[in-house]
Write a protein that holds these residues in place. Structure first.
Motif, PDB file in Angstrom:
ATOM      1  N   GLU A  39       2.264  -6.515   8.647  1.00 55.33           N
ATOM      2  CA  GLU A  39       1.344  -5.382   8.574  1.00 55.33           C
ATOM      3  C   GLU A  39       2.197  -4.121   8.603  1.00 55.33           C
ATOM      4  O   GLU A  39       3.311  -4.130   9.123  1.00 55.33           O
ATOM      5  CB  GLU A  39       0.385  -5.374   9.771  1.00 55.33           C
ATOM      6  CG  GLU A  39      -0.487  -6.602   9.905  1.00 55.33           C
ATOM      7  CD  GLU A  39      -1.547  -6.730   8.821  1.00 55.33           C
ATOM      8  OE1 GLU A  39      -1.779  -5.754   8.075  1.00 55.33           O
ATOM      9  OE2 GLU A  39      -2.137  -7.814   8.697  1.00 55.33           O
ATOM     10  N   TYR A  40       1.682  -3.042   8.048  1.00 57.85           N
ATOM     11  CA  TYR A  40       2.407  -1.788   8.149  1.00 57.85           C
ATOM     12  C   TYR A  40       2.425  -1.366   9.614  1.00 57.85           C
ATOM     13  O   TYR A  40       1.364  -1.293  10.246  1.00 57.85           O
ATOM     14  CB  TYR A  40       1.717  -0.690   7.332  1.00 57.85           C
ATOM     15  CG  TYR A  40       1.821  -0.862   5.839  1.00 57.85           C
ATOM     16  CD1 TYR A  40       2.982  -0.493   5.163  1.00 57.85           C
ATOM     17  CD2 TYR A  40       0.763  -1.380   5.106  1.00 57.85           C
ATOM     18  CE1 TYR A  40       3.074  -0.644   3.787  1.00 57.85           C
ATOM     19  CE2 TYR A  40       0.852  -1.530   3.725  1.00 57.85           C
ATOM     20  CZ  TYR A  40       2.008  -1.166   3.075  1.00 57.85           C
ATOM     21  OH  TYR A  40       2.096  -1.314   1.721  1.00 57.85           O
ATOM     22  N   PRO A  41       3.591  -1.069  10.173  1.00 63.70           N
ATOM     23  CA  PRO A  41       3.612  -0.520  11.534  1.00 63.70           C
ATOM     24  C   PRO A  41       2.800   0.779  11.548  1.00 63.70           C
ATOM     25  O   PRO A  41       2.834   1.540  10.568  1.00 63.70           O
ATOM     26  CB  PRO A  41       5.099  -0.247  11.794  1.00 63.70           C
ATOM     27  CG  PRO A  41       5.830  -1.121  10.821  1.00 63.70           C
ATOM     28  CD  PRO A  41       4.931  -1.219   9.616  1.00 63.70           C
ATOM     29  N   PRO A  42       2.048   1.032  12.632  1.00 64.44           N
ATOM     30  CA  PRO A  42       1.164   2.213  12.655  1.00 64.44           C
ATOM     31  C   PRO A  42       1.857   3.522  12.268  1.00 64.44           C
ATOM     32  O   PRO A  42       1.302   4.312  11.496  1.00 64.44           O
ATOM     33  CB  PRO A  42       0.667   2.251  14.098  1.00 64.44           C
ATOM     34  CG  PRO A  42       0.744   0.817  14.541  1.00 64.44           C
ATOM     35  CD  PRO A  42       1.942   0.240  13.848  1.00 64.44           C
ATOM     36  N   GLN A  43       3.062   3.745  12.757  1.00 62.62           N
ATOM     37  CA  GLN A  43       3.756   4.999  12.449  1.00 62.62           C
ATOM     38  C   GLN A  43       4.096   5.086  10.959  1.00 62.62           C
ATOM     39  O   GLN A  43       3.911   6.136  10.337  1.00 62.62           O
ATOM     40  CB  GLN A  43       5.023   5.121  13.294  1.00 62.62           C
ATOM     41  CG  GLN A  43       5.725   6.445  13.108  1.00 62.62           C
ATOM     42  CD  GLN A  43       6.934   6.582  14.018  1.00 62.62           C
ATOM     43  OE1 GLN A  43       7.317   5.656  14.718  1.00 62.62           O
ATOM     44  NE2 GLN A  43       7.539   7.756  14.004  1.00 62.62           N
ATOM     45  N   LEU A  44       4.551   3.994  10.359  1.00 54.77           N
ATOM     46  CA  LEU A  44       4.854   3.987   8.931  1.00 54.77           C
ATOM     47  C   LEU A  44       3.580   4.180   8.118  1.00 54.77           C
ATOM     48  O   LEU A  44       3.563   4.934   7.141  1.00 54.77           O
ATOM     49  CB  LEU A  44       5.549   2.687   8.526  1.00 54.77           C
ATOM     50  CG  LEU A  44       5.819   2.513   7.026  1.00 54.77           C
ATOM     51  CD1 LEU A  44       6.696   3.643   6.482  1.00 54.77           C
ATOM     52  CD2 LEU A  44       6.436   1.142   6.761  1.00 54.77           C
TER      53      LEU A  44
ATOM     54  N   LEU B 156       0.432   7.519   4.473  1.00 55.47           N
ATOM     55  CA  LEU B 156      -0.838   8.189   4.157  1.00 55.47           C
ATOM     56  C   LEU B 156      -0.658   9.704   4.134  1.00 55.47           C
ATOM     57  O   LEU B 156      -1.213  10.390   3.274  1.00 55.47           O
ATOM     58  CB  LEU B 156      -1.916   7.770   5.155  1.00 55.47           C
ATOM     59  CG  LEU B 156      -2.345   6.303   5.071  1.00 55.47           C
ATOM     60  CD1 LEU B 156      -3.246   5.939   6.244  1.00 55.47           C
ATOM     61  CD2 LEU B 156      -3.012   5.987   3.737  1.00 55.47           C
ATOM     62  N   ALA B 157       0.140  10.225   5.063  1.00 55.85           N
ATOM     63  CA  ALA B 157       0.397  11.672   5.109  1.00 55.85           C
ATOM     64  C   ALA B 157       1.170  12.137   3.879  1.00 55.85           C
ATOM     65  O   ALA B 157       1.058  13.303   3.477  1.00 55.85           O
ATOM     66  CB  ALA B 157       1.168  12.032   6.379  1.00 55.85           C
ATOM     67  N   ASN B 158       1.948  11.239   3.280  1.00 55.49           N
ATOM     68  CA  ASN B 158       2.729  11.595   2.089  1.00 55.49           C
ATOM     69  C   ASN B 158       1.961  11.389   0.791  1.00 55.49           C
ATOM     70  O   ASN B 158       2.545  11.401  -0.287  1.00 55.49           O
ATOM     71  CB  ASN B 158       4.035  10.799   2.055  1.00 55.49           C
ATOM     72  CG  ASN B 158       5.035  11.313   3.064  1.00 55.49           C
ATOM     73  OD1 ASN B 158       5.028  12.480   3.410  1.00 55.49           O
ATOM     74  ND2 ASN B 158       5.887  10.434   3.548  1.00 55.49           N
ATOM     75  N   GLY B 159       0.649  11.150   0.889  1.00 60.72           N
ATOM     76  CA  GLY B 159      -0.175  11.125  -0.305  1.00 60.72           C
ATOM     77  C   GLY B 159      -0.667   9.763  -0.758  1.00 60.72           C
ATOM     78  O   GLY B 159      -1.461   9.677  -1.683  1.00 60.72           O
ATOM     79  N   LEU B 160      -0.185   8.683  -0.146  1.00 58.54           N
ATOM     80  CA  LEU B 160      -0.712   7.376  -0.518  1.00 58.54           C
ATOM     81  C   LEU B 160      -2.103   7.200   0.085  1.00 58.54           C
ATOM     82  O   LEU B 160      -2.439   7.831   1.088  1.00 58.54           O
ATOM     83  CB  LEU B 160       0.205   6.251  -0.031  1.00 58.54           C
ATOM     84  CG  LEU B 160       1.573   6.160  -0.714  1.00 58.54           C
ATOM     85  CD1 LEU B 160       2.387   5.037  -0.089  1.00 58.54           C
ATOM     86  CD2 LEU B 160       1.438   5.942  -2.203  1.00 58.54           C
ATOM     87  N   THR B 161      -2.897   6.353  -0.536  1.00 56.72           N
ATOM     88  CA  THR B 161      -4.241   6.063  -0.031  1.00 56.72           C
ATOM     89  C   THR B 161      -4.266   4.669   0.579  1.00 56.72           C
ATOM     90  O   THR B 161      -3.327   3.877   0.399  1.00 56.72           O
ATOM     91  CB  THR B 161      -5.264   6.119  -1.184  1.00 56.72           C
ATOM     92  OG1 THR B 161      -4.971   5.046  -2.098  1.00 56.72           O
ATOM     93  CG2 THR B 161      -5.226   7.459  -1.907  1.00 56.72           C
ATOM     94  N   GLU B 162      -5.352   4.357   1.270  1.00 54.12           N
ATOM     95  CA  GLU B 162      -5.520   2.996   1.813  1.00 54.12           C
ATOM     96  C   GLU B 162      -5.469   1.976   0.674  1.00 54.12           C
ATOM     97  O   GLU B 162      -4.891   0.909   0.821  1.00 54.12           O
ATOM     98  CB  GLU B 162      -6.853   2.880   2.570  1.00 54.12           C
ATOM     99  CG  GLU B 162      -6.895   3.619   3.881  1.00 54.12           C
ATOM    100  CD  GLU B 162      -6.009   3.016   4.971  1.00 54.12           C
ATOM    101  OE1 GLU B 162      -5.609   1.839   4.860  1.00 54.12           O
ATOM    102  OE2 GLU B 162      -5.719   3.731   5.942  1.00 54.12           O
ATOM    103  N   GLU B 163      -6.063   2.332  -0.482  1.00 58.10           N
ATOM    104  CA  GLU B 163      -6.019   1.445  -1.648  1.00 58.10           C
ATOM    105  C   GLU B 163      -4.583   1.225  -2.110  1.00 58.10           C
ATOM    106  O   GLU B 163      -4.200   0.106  -2.458  1.00 58.10           O
ATOM    107  CB  GLU B 163      -6.872   2.010  -2.787  1.00 58.10           C
ATOM    108  CG  GLU B 163      -6.911   1.129  -4.014  1.00 58.10           C
ATOM    109  CD  GLU B 163      -7.501  -0.262  -3.788  1.00 58.10           C
ATOM    110  OE1 GLU B 163      -7.080  -1.185  -4.521  1.00 58.10           O
ATOM    111  OE2 GLU B 163      -8.349  -0.440  -2.905  1.00 58.10           O
ATOM    112  N   ASP B 164      -3.762   2.271  -2.095  1.00 64.57           N
ATOM    113  CA  ASP B 164      -2.347   2.130  -2.461  1.00 64.57           C
ATOM    114  C   ASP B 164      -1.648   1.131  -1.539  1.00 64.57           C
ATOM    115  O   ASP B 164      -0.844   0.320  -1.996  1.00 64.57           O
ATOM    116  CB  ASP B 164      -1.611   3.468  -2.370  1.00 64.57           C
ATOM    117  CG  ASP B 164      -2.054   4.484  -3.403  1.00 64.57           C
ATOM    118  OD1 ASP B 164      -2.473   4.079  -4.505  1.00 64.57           O
ATOM    119  OD2 ASP B 164      -1.984   5.695  -3.086  1.00 64.57           O
TER     120      ASP B 164
END
Length: 140
Positions: free
Chosen positions: A30-35, A40-48
């Motif tokens: 799973e993605y570590p929460p901080q990553l 997401l802050a850098n523009g990726l979406t949950e779908e990405d």
């Protein structure tokens, strides 16, 4: 030189990576929460984030499997497949192979065939299965 990834094109990367993690005894990635927050802050979406996933040996000894979402489905036999050893480092008994096949089928694989023959001086005994997205692999 070392292989970096064995890559699977698939419809559901997260689900398929979890299946293969369970087969290989890896922790589910799973993605570590901080990553996750950084991505997401850098523009990726949950779908990405759902477009890619991995199954990775935490010790770095086994292969790293990479799963990427593609629009098309699988429509032919694999040109390459994985052979899973029921007992790494030694030749398994038939019972060990069958037990491993039962375990993997319980995880969501489909049994499609069995080979029990002689190959030259050596017996050949394995099962062919498919993962949840239809990719063939063998258990020996």
């Amino acid at each position: 030189m070392k292989i970096g990834n064995i890559t699977f094109d698939c419809a559901n990367p997260r689900s398929l990576s979890h299946f293969w993690s369970d087969v290989l005894g890896y922790p589910r990635a799973e993605y570590p929460p901080q990553l996750r927050e950084q991505l997401l802050a850098n523009g990726l979406t949950e779908e990405d984030l759902l477009q890619r996933s991995i199954a990775e040996d935490p010790k770095g000894e086994g292969p790293r499997l990479f799963f990427q979402k593609v629009p098309e489905g699988k429509d032919a036999k694999n040109r390459i497949h994985l052979d899973i050893s029921a007992t790494p480092g030694r030749i398994p008994t038939r019972e060990e192979v069958e037990s491993e096949v039962e375990r993997i089928v319980a995880l969501g694989a489909t049994l499609i065939g069995k080979v029990d023959t002689q190959w030259g001086l050596f017996p050949e005994y394995h099962y062919t299965l498919t993962d949840p997205e239809g990719n063939e692999f063998c258990v020996q």
